[in-house]
Scaffold this motif. Structure first.
Motif, mmCIF file in Angstrom:
data_model
loop_
_atom_site.group_PDB
_atom_site.id
_atom_site.type_symbol
_atom_site.label_atom_id
_atom_site.label_comp_id
_atom_site.label_asym_id
_atom_site.label_seq_id
_atom_site.Cartn_x
_atom_site.Cartn_y
_atom_site.Cartn_z
ATOM 1 N N GLN A 7 0.349 -1.664 -4.870
ATOM 2 C CA GLN A 7 0.377 -3.016 -5.432
ATOM 3 C C GLN A 7 -0.931 -3.753 -5.152
ATOM 4 O OE1 GLN A 7 3.969 -4.384 -3.570
ATOM 5 N NE2 GLN A 7 5.273 -3.549 -5.178
ATOM 6 N N ARG A 8 -1.501 -3.563 -4.000
ATOM 7 C CA ARG A 8 -2.781 -4.202 -3.673
ATOM 8 C C ARG A 8 -3.884 -3.668 -4.582
ATOM 9 N NH1 ARG A 8 -2.303 -4.379 2.983
ATOM 10 N NH2 ARG A 8 -0.313 -5.480 2.936
ATOM 11 N N LEU A 9 -3.881 -2.365 -4.815
ATOM 12 C CA LEU A 9 -4.868 -1.780 -5.718
ATOM 13 C C LEU A 9 -4.667 -2.302 -7.136
ATOM 14 C CD1 LEU A 9 -7.192 0.152 -6.345
ATOM 15 C CD2 LEU A 9 -5.485 1.986 -6.546
ATOM 16 N N SER A 10 -3.431 -2.367 -7.592
ATOM 17 C CA SER A 10 -3.142 -2.886 -8.939
ATOM 18 C C SER A 10 -3.589 -4.332 -9.078
ATOM 19 C CB SER A 10 -1.653 -2.780 -9.248
ATOM 20 O OG SER A 10 -1.264 -1.442 -9.334
ATOM 21 N N GLY A 11 -3.360 -5.133 -8.047
ATOM 22 C CA GLY A 11 -3.794 -6.532 -8.073
ATOM 23 C C GLY A 11 -5.302 -6.651 -8.142
ATOM 24 N N TYR A 12 -6.002 -5.832 -7.369
ATOM 25 C CA TYR A 12 -7.469 -5.811 -7.403
ATOM 26 C C TYR A 12 -7.958 -5.450 -8.798
ATOM 27 C CZ TYR A 12 -12.198 -3.960 -6.772
ATOM 28 O OH TYR A 12 -13.528 -3.695 -6.914
ATOM 29 N N GLU A 13 -7.392 -4.369 -9.354
ATOM 30 C CA GLU A 13 -7.819 -3.917 -10.679
ATOM 31 C C GLU A 13 -7.516 -4.959 -11.752
ATOM 32 O OE1 GLU A 13 -7.520 0.916 -10.099
ATOM 33 O OE2 GLU A 13 -5.694 -0.192 -10.643
ATOM 34 N N ALA A 14 -6.391 -5.650 -11.644
ATOM 35 C CA ALA A 14 -6.051 -6.698 -12.617
ATOM 36 C C ALA A 14 -7.049 -7.850 -12.537
ATOM 37 C CB ALA A 14 -4.626 -7.201 -12.376
ATOM 38 N N ALA A 15 -7.430 -8.239 -11.325
ATOM 39 C CA ALA A 15 -8.400 -9.325 -11.155
ATOM 40 C C ALA A 15 -9.765 -8.923 -11.694
ATOM 41 C CB ALA A 15 -8.501 -9.721 -9.683
ATOM 42 N N LYS A 37 -9.548 -9.009 -15.456
ATOM 43 C CA LYS A 37 -9.446 -10.390 -15.942
ATOM 44 C C LYS A 37 -10.821 -11.049 -16.042
ATOM 45 C CE LYS A 37 -7.365 -14.864 -14.900
ATOM 46 N NZ LYS A 37 -6.439 -15.606 -14.041
ATOM 47 N N PHE A 38 -11.687 -10.774 -15.084
ATOM 48 C CA PHE A 38 -12.994 -11.429 -15.054
ATOM 49 C C PHE A 38 -14.123 -10.538 -15.587
ATOM 50 C CE2 PHE A 38 -10.437 -13.815 -12.046
ATOM 51 C CZ PHE A 38 -10.661 -15.104 -12.495
ATOM 52 N N GLY A 39 -13.763 -9.377 -16.148
ATOM 53 C CA GLY A 39 -14.755 -8.504 -16.769
ATOM 54 C C GLY A 39 -15.772 -7.947 -15.791
ATOM 55 N N LEU A 40 -15.335 -7.657 -14.591
ATOM 56 C CA LEU A 40 -16.237 -7.130 -13.574
ATOM 57 C C LEU A 40 -16.090 -5.612 -13.458
ATOM 58 C CD1 LEU A 40 -15.541 -9.864 -10.884
ATOM 59 C CD2 LEU A 40 -17.501 -9.728 -12.423
ATOM 60 N N LYS A 41 -16.994 -4.999 -12.736
ATOM 61 C CA LYS A 41 -16.934 -3.565 -12.505
ATOM 62 C C LYS A 41 -16.227 -3.309 -11.177
ATOM 63 C CE LYS A 41 -19.776 0.482 -11.914
ATOM 64 N NZ LYS A 41 -19.837 1.554 -12.710
ATOM 65 N N ALA A 42 -15.262 -2.406 -11.189
ATOM 66 C CA ALA A 42 -14.511 -2.074 -9.975
ATOM 67 C C ALA A 42 -15.279 -1.056 -9.142
ATOM 68 C CB ALA A 42 -13.145 -1.516 -10.343
ATOM 69 N N TYR A 43 -15.314 -1.280 -7.849
ATOM 70 C CA TYR A 43 -15.851 -0.330 -6.889
ATOM 71 C C TYR A 43 -14.748 -0.089 -5.876
ATOM 72 C CZ TYR A 43 -20.409 -1.538 -8.799
ATOM 73 O OH TYR A 43 -21.469 -1.739 -9.639
ATOM 74 N N ILE A 44 -14.249 1.136 -5.832
ATOM 75 C CA ILE A 44 -13.123 1.450 -4.959
ATOM 76 C C ILE A 44 -13.505 2.623 -4.062
ATOM 77 C CG2 ILE A 44 -10.717 2.238 -4.874
ATOM 78 C CD1 ILE A 44 -10.435 0.915 -7.705
ATOM 79 N N LYS A 45 -13.289 2.442 -2.774
ATOM 80 C CA LYS A 45 -13.483 3.526 -1.803
ATOM 81 C C LYS A 45 -12.164 3.704 -1.077
ATOM 82 C CE LYS A 45 -15.520 6.483 0.871
ATOM 83 N NZ LYS A 45 -15.774 7.813 0.354
#
Length: 151
Positions: free
Chosen positions: A10-18, A21-29
Motif C-alpha cells: 500500500q505504501r508503494l502504491s501510494g507513492y506511485e499514485a502521487a 498525479k504530479f507527472g514525476l519520475k519514480a525512483y524505487i530502491k
C-alpha cells in the motif's frame, strides 16, 4: 516489492499514485528486511550516488530512514539543501535529528486496541468475520522537507 506485508504494498502504491498525479519520475530502491544496517546503508549510498537528480527521498519505514540518514551523512549531503527526507513511521530520533525529519505517523494505540477487540471477538464467537479497519495516518511536517530556496 519483495515484502509480503500488505502495508508495504500500500505504501508503494501510494507513492506511485502521487508520482503519477504530479507527472514525476519514480525512483524505487527495494531493500530486503534481512539486510544488516551496514549493508542497508551501503545500498542506499550507492542508490543516491547513481540517481544524481534526486531532490528528496521517501523511506517506507523508520529503520530504512535511519540507514538512509547514515548514507546521507557518509555522502556529506545537507538536509534539506541537497536532499529532502521524509519517512513513513515516525521515530523518537527523528525529532532529535538536526534538522528534524518529516514523518507519517500511525495511530499505534488505536491500532492495538482495534486488534485486541478483533482477537477477543474471534475468541468469543465461532463465526469467522473478516475485519477491515482503516485508520488515518498523520503527516508530521518537520525541517527535513522544507522547500528549497531558489536563487
Amino acid at each position: 516489492i519483495n515484502s509480503l506485508q500488505s502495508q508495504m504494498h500500500q505504501r508503494l502504491s501510494g507513492y506511485e499514485a502521487a508520482i503519477d498525479k504530479f507527472g514525476l519520475k519514480a525512483y524505487i530502491k527495494e531493500l530486503s528486511f534481512n539486510l544488516d544496517g551496514n549493508n542497508m546503508t551501503e545500498y542506499i549510498v550507492d542508490f543516491i550516488k547513481r540517481k544524481k537528480n534526486l531532490d528528496a527521498v521517501f523511506f517506507a519505514t523508520n529503520y530504512l530512514c535511519i540507514s538512509g540518514l547514515k548514507a546521507i551523512n557518509q555522502l556529506k549531503l545537507s538536509i534539506p539543501a541537497d536532499l529532502g527526507v521524509v519517512s513513513f513511521d515516525d521515530h523518537v530520533a527523528f525529532d532529535l535529528h538536526n534538522p528534524a525529519i518529516t514523518a507519517i505517523t500511525q495511530p499505534i494505540e488505536v491500532m492495538a486496541e482495534q486488534l485486541i477487540n478483533i482477537l477477543l471477538d474471534k475468541l468469543a464467537f465461532t463465526n469467522q468475520h473478516v475485519h477491515q479497519i482503516i485508520l488515518p495516518g498523520q503527516l508530521i511536517s518537520r525541517s527535513s522537507s522544507s522547500k528549497k530556496k531558489i536563487d
